[in-house]
Design a protein around this motif. Structure first.
Motif, PDB file in Angstrom:
ATOM      1  N   TRP A 192       0.808  -1.216   0.000  1.00  0.00           N
ATOM      2  CA  TRP A 192       0.000   0.000   0.000  1.00  0.00           C
ATOM      3  C   TRP A 192       0.847   1.273   0.000  1.00  0.00           C
ATOM      4  CZ3 TRP A 192      -4.786   1.613  -0.863  1.00  0.00           C
ATOM      5  CH2 TRP A 192      -5.128   2.903  -0.448  1.00  0.00           C
ATOM      6  N   GLU A 193       0.459   2.196  -0.872  1.00  0.00           N
ATOM      7  CA  GLU A 193       1.072   3.519  -0.921  1.00  0.00           C
ATOM      8  C   GLU A 193      -0.071   4.529  -0.967  1.00  0.00           C
ATOM      9  OE1 GLU A 193       3.868   6.245  -3.876  1.00  0.00           O
ATOM     10  OE2 GLU A 193       3.881   4.047  -4.068  1.00  0.00           O
ATOM     11  N   THR A 194      -0.133   5.425  -0.033  1.00  0.00           N
ATOM     12  CA  THR A 194      -1.248   6.367   0.058  1.00  0.00           C
ATOM     13  C   THR A 194      -1.204   7.366  -1.089  1.00  0.00           C
ATOM     14  OG1 THR A 194      -1.238   6.189   2.463  1.00  0.00           O
ATOM     15  CG2 THR A 194      -2.418   8.057   1.509  1.00  0.00           C
ATOM     16  N   PRO A 195      -2.289   7.432  -1.883  1.00  0.00           N
ATOM     17  CA  PRO A 195      -2.321   8.369  -3.012  1.00  0.00           C
ATOM     18  C   PRO A 195      -2.505   9.812  -2.539  1.00  0.00           C
ATOM     19  CG  PRO A 195      -3.916   6.568  -3.257  1.00  0.00           C
ATOM     20  CD  PRO A 195      -3.473   6.571  -1.831  1.00  0.00           C
ATOM     21  N   THR A 196      -2.119  10.752  -3.402  1.00  0.00           N
ATOM     22  CA  THR A 196      -2.418  12.160  -3.158  1.00  0.00           C
ATOM     23  C   THR A 196      -3.891  12.402  -3.502  1.00  0.00           C
ATOM     24  OG1 THR A 196      -1.852  12.817  -5.421  1.00  0.00           O
ATOM     25  CG2 THR A 196      -0.066  12.783  -3.798  1.00  0.00           C
ATOM     26  N   SER A 197      -4.384  13.595  -3.264  1.00  0.00           N
ATOM     27  CA  SER A 197      -5.800  13.889  -3.538  1.00  0.00           C
ATOM     28  C   SER A 197      -6.143  13.677  -5.012  1.00  0.00           C
ATOM     29  CB  SER A 197      -6.123  15.327  -3.128  1.00  0.00           C
ATOM     30  OG  SER A 197      -5.239  16.244  -3.765  1.00  0.00           O
ATOM     31  N   LEU A 198      -5.262  14.113  -5.919  1.00  0.00           N
ATOM     32  CA  LEU A 198      -5.515  13.927  -7.349  1.00  0.00           C
ATOM     33  C   LEU A 198      -5.410  12.451  -7.733  1.00  0.00           C
ATOM     34  CD1 LEU A 198      -6.102  15.271 -10.055  1.00  0.00           C
ATOM     35  CD2 LEU A 198      -3.645  15.586 -10.379  1.00  0.00           C
ATOM     36  N   GLU A 199      -4.484  11.727  -7.119  1.00  0.00           N
ATOM     37  CA  GLU A 199      -4.325  10.300  -7.414  1.00  0.00           C
ATOM     38  C   GLU A 199      -5.525   9.498  -6.914  1.00  0.00           C
ATOM     39  OE1 GLU A 199       0.571  10.047  -7.407  1.00  0.00           O
ATOM     40  OE2 GLU A 199      -0.552   9.722  -5.550  1.00  0.00           O
ATOM     41  N   TRP A 200      -6.140   9.927  -5.813  1.00  0.00           N
ATOM     42  CA  TRP A 200      -7.378   9.277  -5.356  1.00  0.00           C
ATOM     43  C   TRP A 200      -8.439   9.352  -6.452  1.00  0.00           C
ATOM     44  CZ3 TRP A 200      -8.142   5.874  -1.812  1.00  0.00           C
ATOM     45  CH2 TRP A 200      -7.409   5.878  -0.621  1.00  0.00           C
ATOM     46  N   LEU A 201      -8.564  10.524  -7.062  1.00  0.00           N
ATOM     47  CA  LEU A 201      -9.541  10.704  -8.140  1.00  0.00           C
ATOM     48  C   LEU A 201      -9.221   9.788  -9.318  1.00  0.00           C
ATOM     49  CD1 LEU A 201     -11.942  12.235  -9.350  1.00  0.00           C
ATOM     50  CD2 LEU A 201     -10.333  13.986 -10.138  1.00  0.00           C
ATOM     51  N   THR A 202      -7.934   9.641  -9.634  1.00  0.00           N
ATOM     52  CA  THR A 202      -7.515   8.764 -10.730  1.00  0.00           C
ATOM     53  C   THR A 202      -7.854   7.310 -10.416  1.00  0.00           C
ATOM     54  OG1 THR A 202      -5.685  10.274 -11.220  1.00  0.00           O
ATOM     55  CG2 THR A 202      -5.574   8.083 -12.182  1.00  0.00           C
ATOM     56  N   PHE A 203      -7.590   6.886  -9.191  1.00  0.00           N
ATOM     57  CA  PHE A 203      -7.897   5.510  -8.795  1.00  0.00           C
ATOM     58  C   PHE A 203      -9.396   5.231  -8.902  1.00  0.00           C
ATOM     59  CE2 PHE A 203      -3.707   5.056  -6.574  1.00  0.00           C
ATOM     60  CZ  PHE A 203      -3.376   3.816  -7.097  1.00  0.00           C
ATOM     61  N   ILE A 204     -10.203   6.157  -8.427  1.00  0.00           N
ATOM     62  CA  ILE A 204     -11.661   5.977  -8.486  1.00  0.00           C
ATOM     63  C   ILE A 204     -12.127   5.922  -9.941  1.00  0.00           C
ATOM     64  CG2 ILE A 204     -13.871   7.097  -7.982  1.00  0.00           C
ATOM     65  CD1 ILE A 204     -12.543   8.184  -5.407  1.00  0.00           C
ATOM     66  N   SER A 205     -11.489   6.729 -10.782  1.00  0.00           N
ATOM     67  CA  SER A 205     -11.871   6.780 -12.194  1.00  0.00           C
ATOM     68  C   SER A 205     -11.615   5.454 -12.919  1.00  0.00           C
ATOM     69  CB  SER A 205     -11.109   7.901 -12.904  1.00  0.00           C
ATOM     70  OG  SER A 205     -11.413   9.164 -12.340  1.00  0.00           O
ATOM     71  N   LEU A 206     -10.660   4.661 -12.432  1.00  0.00           N
ATOM     72  CA  LEU A 206     -10.364   3.364 -13.058  1.00  0.00           C
ATOM     73  C   LEU A 206     -11.628   2.508 -13.140  1.00  0.00           C
ATOM     74  CD1 LEU A 206      -7.011   2.327 -11.299  1.00  0.00           C
ATOM     75  CD2 LEU A 206      -7.290   3.166 -13.634  1.00  0.00           C
ATOM     76  N   GLY A 207     -12.309   2.370 -12.005  1.00  0.00           N
ATOM     77  CA  GLY A 207     -13.506   1.535 -11.965  1.00  0.00           C
ATOM     78  C   GLY A 207     -14.657   2.130 -12.743  1.00  0.00           C
ATOM     79  N   VAL A 208     -14.768   3.460 -12.720  1.00  0.00           N
ATOM     80  CA  VAL A 208     -15.859   4.135 -13.431  1.00  0.00           C
ATOM     81  C   VAL A 208     -15.725   3.930 -14.936  1.00  0.00           C
ATOM     82  CG1 VAL A 208     -16.928   6.355 -13.941  1.00  0.00           C
ATOM     83  CG2 VAL A 208     -16.138   5.865 -11.618  1.00  0.00           C
ATOM     84  N   PHE A 209     -14.541   4.226 -15.474  1.00  0.00           N
ATOM     85  CA  PHE A 209     -14.343   4.069 -16.915  1.00  0.00           C
ATOM     86  C   PHE A 209     -14.371   2.594 -17.328  1.00  0.00           C
ATOM     87  CE2 PHE A 209     -12.584   8.399 -16.545  1.00  0.00           C
ATOM     88  CZ  PHE A 209     -13.259   9.002 -17.593  1.00  0.00           C
ATOM     89  N   GLY A 210     -13.865   1.710 -16.462  1.00  0.00           N
ATOM     90  CA  GLY A 210     -13.920   0.279 -16.753  1.00  0.00           C
ATOM     91  C   GLY A 210     -15.352  -0.214 -16.862  1.00  0.00           C
ATOM     92  N   TYR A 211     -16.208   0.251 -15.947  1.00  0.00           N
ATOM     93  CA  TYR A 211     -17.615  -0.166 -15.964  1.00  0.00           C
ATOM     94  C   TYR A 211     -18.319   0.358 -17.210  1.00  0.00           C
ATOM     95  CZ  TYR A 211     -22.582  -0.271 -15.025  1.00  0.00           C
ATOM     96  OH  TYR A 211     -23.932  -0.458 -15.144  1.00  0.00           O
TER      97      TYR A 211
END
Length: 277
Positions: A192-211
């Motif tokens: 685990w590596e804690t993301p920055t605020s912008l990286e959190w948004l990128t991580f969340i976007s992975l599942g959204v765009f994948g779906y």
């Protein structure tokens, strides 16, 4: 047909953005990327299954478990290959998975491959050979990893065929994402590596765009004849290359573009042929 084209373009764009986001997060461990890709998609699939009163456990559970596990390995390998290869190159090579699916079908489903298909397979593999043999930018490690991903993805296609109409498509996706979330989540605990605020948004976007990529691809296939909409799926390669150039400043050689083009040509010809049978 117009709706199908729009749906497939949205799907291709969504998957292209997903590929670029994964590449952009390459400094994170691949299991953390897979975990977020899976867990966010589950936030869409589980409520849909519950709302439509679809059995989450499904019917052909052993096949669903196999599909989910092999799918997880294939996805992890593909995401790993993006650490070594340009996104467009990796996507092009991954798209030879239908060829491996056809070969698996010969041994596992007793299907026959027509002589036309062997020609299309040869065209696609020629493109792969050009990419690996003449494009000096293609890493051997990355090439082998994405090739393994393509082989396993071909096996996934066979498992989905075996499941058939026994289980709802959402159940199949849910097993895939659920197993991926569980396995990658366990590994993520160690990396685990804690993301920055912008990286959190990128991580969340992975599942959204994948779906949405998966959803609109399904809508396209439901809206028109398969032989008309299926070839459009491969514009993902073009979108991904363009996104890689403008977003990640990736540069492609002429040989690389020719090789990718030949791969896509062979696979599209086979897709059209199979869809019309």
């Amino acid at each position: 047909m117009r709706k199908a084209i729009i749906f497939m373009i949205i799907s291709a764009l969504s998957f292209s953005v997903l590929n670029i986001l994964v590449k952009d997060l390459r400094h994170f461990n691949v299991y953390q990327i897979v975990f977020f890709r899976s867990i966010i998609t589950l936030c869409f699939t589980i409520p849909l299954l519950v709302r439509n009163k679809i059995n989450l456990l499904g019917n052909k559970r052993s096949l669903l478990l196999a599909r989910g596990t092999i799918g997880f390995i294939a996805m992890t390998l593909f995401f790993t290959s993006l650490q070594y290869l340009k996104t467009g190159t990796a996507v092009s090579i991954r798209y030879i998975s239908p060829i491996f699916a056809a070969i698996f079908a010969v041994f596992l489903l007793r299907e026959k491959i027509k002589w036309n298909q062997w020609i299309y397979f040869a065209i696609a593999f020629l493109g792969v050979l050009i990419l690996k043999g003449f494009d000096t930018d293609v890493s051997t490690i990355g090439f082998l990893i994405v090739l393994a991903s393509a082989v396993l993805t071909g096996l996934v296609f066979i498992l989905i065929r075996k499941i058939g109409a026994s289980d709802h498509p959402l159940v199949i996706i849910n097993y895939f994402m659920g197993i991926s979330a569980i396995i990658s989540g366990m590994f993520t605990l160690f990396y685990w590596e804690t993301p920055t605020s912008l990286e959190w948004l990128t991580f969340i976007s992975l599942g959204v765009f994948g779906y949405f990529g998966q959803y609109y691809m399904t809508k396209a296939f439901q809206t028109s004849e398969i032989n008309k909409s299926a070839p459009l799926k491969y514009i993902e390669v073009v979108f991904t290359m363009l996104a890689g150039v403008f977003w990640l400043d990736e540069k492609y050689t002429i040989i690389g573009l020719i090789g990718a083009g030949i791969v896509v040509t062979g696979v599209v010809l086979n897709t059209i042929f199979v869809s019309r049978k």
